[in-house]
Design an enzyme around this catalytic site. Sequence first.
Site, PDB file in Angstrom:
ATOM      1  N   TYR A 118       0.813  -1.227  -0.039  1.00 27.42           N
ATOM      2  CA  TYR A 118       0.110   0.101   0.120  1.00 27.42           C
ATOM      3  C   TYR A 118       0.989   1.284  -0.077  1.00 27.42           C
ATOM      4  O   TYR A 118       1.891   1.298   0.714  1.00 27.42           O
ATOM      5  CB  TYR A 118      -0.748   0.128   1.381  1.00 27.42           C
ATOM      6  CG  TYR A 118      -1.582   1.457   1.280  1.00 27.42           C
ATOM      7  CD1 TYR A 118      -2.794   1.515   0.756  1.00 27.42           C
ATOM      8  CD2 TYR A 118      -0.951   2.503   1.978  1.00 27.42           C
ATOM      9  CE1 TYR A 118      -3.719   2.677   1.052  1.00 27.42           C
ATOM     10  CE2 TYR A 118      -1.767   3.661   2.201  1.00 27.42           C
ATOM     11  CZ  TYR A 118      -2.996   3.772   1.758  1.00 27.42           C
ATOM     12  OH  TYR A 118      -3.517   4.882   1.787  1.00 27.42           O
ATOM     13  N   GLU A 206      -3.215   7.833  -4.087  1.00 25.71           N
ATOM     14  CA  GLU A 206      -3.419   6.386  -3.278  1.00 25.71           C
ATOM     15  C   GLU A 206      -3.233   5.231  -4.207  1.00 25.71           C
ATOM     16  O   GLU A 206      -4.148   4.927  -5.120  1.00 25.71           O
ATOM     17  CB  GLU A 206      -4.606   6.362  -2.574  1.00 25.71           C
ATOM     18  CG  GLU A 206      -4.597   5.089  -1.505  1.00 25.71           C
ATOM     19  CD  GLU A 206      -5.900   4.922  -0.716  1.00 25.71           C
ATOM     20  OE1 GLU A 206      -5.643   4.934   0.638  1.00 25.71           O
ATOM     21  OE2 GLU A 206      -7.336   5.144  -1.295  1.00 25.71           O
TER      22      GLU A 206
END
Length: 397
Positions: A118, A206
């Site tokens: 991530y 993101e």
Amino acid sequence: MNLHEYQGKEILASFGVRIQRGIVAHNAKEAVDAAKQLTQETGTGWHVIKAQVHAGGRGKGGGVKLAKNLKEVEELAGSIIGMNLVTPQTSAEGKKVHQVLVAEDVYYPGDSETSEFYMSVLLNRGTGKNMIMYSTEGGMDIEEVAEKTPHLIFTEEVDPGLGLLSFQARRIAFNLGLSGTAFKEMVKFVMSLYKAYVESDSSLFEINPVLKTSDDKIMAVDAKVTIDDNALYRRKSYAEMRDLREENPIEVEAREVGLNYVDLDGNVGCMVNGAGLAMATMDLIKMAGGEPANFLDVGGTADAKRVEEAFRIILKDPNVKAILINIFGGIVRCDRVAQGVVDAYKNMGDAIQVPIIVRLQGTNAELAKEIIDNSGLAVHSAVQFKEAADKVEEVLG
């Protein structure tokens, strides 16, 4: 301004970030054609069909599927396009899917195992610095990771004056447990990602997941990108990416007439000048036992035309049971605002079917109260904050 995955990936690729390649399709036939083209260009045998909506958790809602042949591409694309996709980040009604991204399969077998990470870049308002947040737990909701295994989330703060330094990018790659080619690829990926964030005037990048492929390439498999609205005047090509179908139609209409409006779930409409006063007004409504139905900042001008536009926007929400107008007369005189409210009310005739409380404070506040009280209209006037709160509570019963 939020972007679709395919648009975010276009921006990433323009800054040298490796991405999972894909082609947008608006119907099943286009999806098949896109799959054929991808196979020719990338050699991929399988294809991933991804719903393009402004919401996370698409996979959990059935908006991301793997197709192992062209027949499955056609069937899956046909079933996803047109569906109302419900995810943890949408309302119960979900969002209608107008297009899909047909993407290459990047989880192919090779010399090493694939790994998912991530990574996001955003502003840390507490420190005034940009921040890279990253974790070895890619593919999962970062909120869940933060709750259950917070020690697996790392942050790297970047001084905007210095930019991302190479040792910081290396530290990120090291903390992700990479070595060799994958380590070098991750350093390059992070440097390019940060450059894309800064030079695109974004407020959020993101990537979940960032993938280490079986042959040690590092790439963005997904992309959630938010562009700073205030910078769109110098990013015309990005402004053209705005998909109004994905946005609240009332908010879109308000923006077109120059009103700062955010739709909420309550029953008391707010018409306020100044963001700080608007926030305080919403607190006031909560204290009075109501729930704010919107945030609406009319700005420094509150003449009859602008007030009428604000009334019409607020009343589009069927849940509104009362409207509180809270104006501080600093730039604009209170008596002018009061006259604007009266004129707008008369212009709209029977369109206003809910009680209106007007609280005006500042220049000529007492005169403004007289104008409201002598208008003969069903408008309640107030001068003090507490007085306005009491009247809100009273009309809500």
